[in-house]
Motif scaffolding. Structure first.
Motif, PDB file in Angstrom:
ATOM      1  N   SER A 108       2.605 -28.207   8.293  1.00 43.04           N
ATOM      2  CA  SER A 108       3.930 -28.326   7.679  1.00 43.04           C
ATOM      3  C   SER A 108       4.254 -27.045   6.916  1.00 43.04           C
ATOM      4  O   SER A 108       3.372 -26.223   6.651  1.00 43.04           O
ATOM      5  CB  SER A 108       3.997 -29.543   6.753  1.00 43.04           C
ATOM      6  N   LEU A 110       6.852 -25.178   3.719  1.00 42.50           N
ATOM      7  CA  LEU A 110       7.404 -25.449   2.392  1.00 42.50           C
ATOM      8  C   LEU A 110       8.532 -24.447   2.136  1.00 42.50           C
ATOM      9  O   LEU A 110       8.341 -23.235   2.277  1.00 42.50           O
ATOM     10  CB  LEU A 110       6.275 -25.236   1.388  1.00 42.50           C
ATOM     11  N   LYS A 113      14.997 -25.912  -1.812  1.00 43.56           N
ATOM     12  CA  LYS A 113      16.339 -26.424  -1.594  1.00 43.56           C
ATOM     13  C   LYS A 113      17.294 -25.238  -1.845  1.00 43.56           C
ATOM     14  O   LYS A 113      16.984 -24.355  -2.645  1.00 43.56           O
ATOM     15  CB  LYS A 113      16.595 -27.525  -2.629  1.00 43.56           C
ATOM     16  N   ASP A 129       7.271 -30.151  10.668  1.00 42.01           N
ATOM     17  CA  ASP A 129       7.573 -30.905   9.466  1.00 42.01           C
ATOM     18  C   ASP A 129       7.642 -29.921   8.271  1.00 42.01           C
ATOM     19  O   ASP A 129       6.895 -28.947   8.239  1.00 42.01           O
ATOM     20  CB  ASP A 129       6.382 -31.863   9.280  1.00 42.01           C
ATOM     21  N   ASP A 131       8.529 -29.578   3.776  1.00 39.31           N
ATOM     22  CA  ASP A 131       8.914 -30.160   2.488  1.00 39.31           C
ATOM     23  C   ASP A 131       9.883 -29.220   1.799  1.00 39.31           C
ATOM     24  O   ASP A 131       9.784 -27.990   1.933  1.00 39.31           O
ATOM     25  CB  ASP A 131       7.673 -30.348   1.600  1.00 39.31           C
ATOM     26  N   VAL A 133      11.433 -28.078  -1.829  1.00 39.75           N
ATOM     27  CA  VAL A 133      11.192 -28.087  -3.272  1.00 39.75           C
ATOM     28  C   VAL A 133      12.535 -28.062  -3.998  1.00 39.75           C
ATOM     29  O   VAL A 133      13.366 -27.182  -3.733  1.00 39.75           O
ATOM     30  CB  VAL A 133      10.338 -26.863  -3.678  1.00 39.75           C
ATOM     31  N   ALA A 150       3.902 -28.778  -4.737  1.00 39.40           N
ATOM     32  CA  ALA A 150       4.325 -29.444  -3.490  1.00 39.40           C
ATOM     33  C   ALA A 150       3.394 -29.128  -2.313  1.00 39.40           C
ATOM     34  O   ALA A 150       3.543 -29.698  -1.224  1.00 39.40           O
ATOM     35  CB  ALA A 150       5.753 -29.035  -3.148  1.00 39.40           C
ATOM     36  N   ARG A 152       0.573 -29.375   0.202  1.00 37.67           N
ATOM     37  CA  ARG A 152      -0.326 -30.453   0.609  1.00 37.67           C
ATOM     38  C   ARG A 152      -1.277 -29.935   1.675  1.00 37.67           C
ATOM     39  O   ARG A 152      -1.193 -28.770   2.075  1.00 37.67           O
ATOM     40  CB  ARG A 152       0.449 -31.683   1.049  1.00 37.67           C
ATOM     41  N   THR A 155       0.127 -28.068   4.596  1.00 43.84           N
ATOM     42  CA  THR A 155       0.985 -26.886   4.373  1.00 43.84           C
ATOM     43  C   THR A 155       0.309 -25.627   4.912  1.00 43.84           C
ATOM     44  O   THR A 155      -0.801 -25.288   4.508  1.00 43.84           O
ATOM     45  CB  THR A 155       1.280 -26.689   2.865  1.00 43.84           C
TER      46      THR A 155
END
Ligand SMILES: Cc1ncc(COP(=O)(O)O)c(C=O)c1O
Length: 365
Positions: A108, A110, A113, A129, A131, A133, A150, A152, A155
């Motif tokens: 994934s 990262l 926003k 995938d 994420d 932040v 964030a 994981r 990542t």
């Protein structure tokens, strides 16, 4: 989610509206575009001269390895040529990085926003995938503490724009340095410095200067903004030779076109042009801030780039449409989830005055 399902969630990239399209649709003339963070001065005269000379070689394939451009960039940045790769805009370079280093369904990524909208598009296009932040719309701080939290197990890639588009905000060197040091070694950090030339905040350091803090770090830059070569699509990455070598293996054979290569080389040699661009940009940025200061309900976010994010008292999309009717194209940010905001690219002093006048008329209407 498989790739097809991921692509189904994808909305195609919406570029700034072209002037010709606006003039066709609204029947206006003399439209101006302040929507894609282009350089209003046009390209360096040296770049234009180099383009003219190269036109007679259009029947030949370009140098696929972009040897001279990579050599010029290596000298410019004081790195080895094996640490540099070029592409069809930095967008392609970012695509190549994601394709090369992420395994869809396993790894994934990262991102922040309100980061450059191409990042989620690229990741979704590969079914990767990711994420997001959170970033506050009060100060738009891209908190690297939140980003660190964030991380994981899956990542494998972090993409940060510094300064960021569309907010214009910057992550200071000390914060970035400590983040780069503590992020686990197996995560690739990509720092996208598309607007680096416009920065005047002394708290900034380029990822180039922070490369000693971690090996797994790639810097991405473009010739589309300050160097004014957006139409020619030239971007590049600087990173450790073994990572650059992997990217090189998957790129298209002639991903960096001839005209782009020669124009980029000539532009790098024209420091006077860069100086002029940055000086004008700074003056127009100040004039825009001054012009907006007295407008009730309007908030301009401090910018280290060639655009300014502004909060508007009514829907940004509504203002955007009213400005179109006056022949002024700006960037609505609904797609970013930032509706009472607009992003205004810094144009020439005249374009900036025209925007301010039109904006005031729209607000008072
Ligand atoms: C932060 C950022 N990165 C990359 C790009 C892509 O630039 P290009 O593909 O023209 O090099 C942009 C363009 O707007 C940008 O804002």
């Amino acid at each position: 989610m498989n790739v097809i399902q991921s692509i189904e969630t994808l909305k195609a990239y919406q570029p700034g509206k072209p002037i010709s399209e606006l003039e066709r649709e609204y029947g206006v003339t003399n439209a101006i575009k302040l929507a894609s963070n282009e350089n209003p001065m046009g390209p360096s005269p040296k770049a234009m001269e180099a383009v003219k000379k190269a036109v007679s070689s259009l029947h030949l394939y370009p140098d696929g390895a972009a040897f001279e451009l990579r050599q010029t960039l290596a000298t410019f940045h004081d790195v080895e040529m094996s640490e540099v790769i070029t592409g069809n805009g930095s967008n392609e370079v970012l695509n190549l990085i994601a394709r090369c280093f992420l395994r869809p369904g396993k790894d994934s990524a990262l991102i922040f926003k309100y980061a450059f909208i191409a990042y989620p598009i690229i990741l979704k296009s590969f079914g990767v995938d990711f994420d997001v932040v959170d970033v506050s719309t009060v100060d738009f701080e891209q908190s690297l503490d939140k980003m660190f939290d964030a991380i994981r197990e899956t990542t494998k890639l972090i993409i940060i724009a510094n300064p960021n588009n569309p907010t214009g905000t910057l992550i200071p060197a000390d914060t970035l340095t400590s983040f780069l040091k503590k992020v686990p070694k197996d995560i690739l950090v990509v720092v996208d410095e598309a607007y680096v030339e416009f920065i005047d905040d002394p708290a900034f350091s380029s990822a180039l200067d922070l490369r000693k803090t971690r090996e797994n770090l790639i810097l991405v830059r473009t010739f589309s903004k300050c160097y004014a070569l957006a139409a020619l699509r030239v971007g590049y990455a600087v990173g450790p030779p073994h990572l650059i070598d992997y990217i090189n293996r998957i790129r298209e054979p002639f991903n960096c076109n001839l005209i782009g290569q020669v124009a980029a080389i000539a532009s790098l040699g024209d420091r006077e042009f860069v100086e002029k661009t940055v000086t004008q940009n700074r003056a127009v940025r100040q004039a825009l801030f001054d012009g907006l200061a007295s407008l009730a309900g309007v908030r301009a976010i401090a910018s280290q780039t060639n655009f300014v994010l502004i909060e508007t008292p009514i829907s940004g999309s509504q203002i955007y449409t009213s400005l179109l009717k006056k022949g002024v194209i700006v960037r609505p940010l609904k797609g970013y989830g930032l509706d009472p905001f607009l992003r205004i690219s810094l144009g020439s002093p005249d374009e900036n005055t025209r925007f301010l006048e039109s904006f005031k008329q729209v607000l008072h209407a």
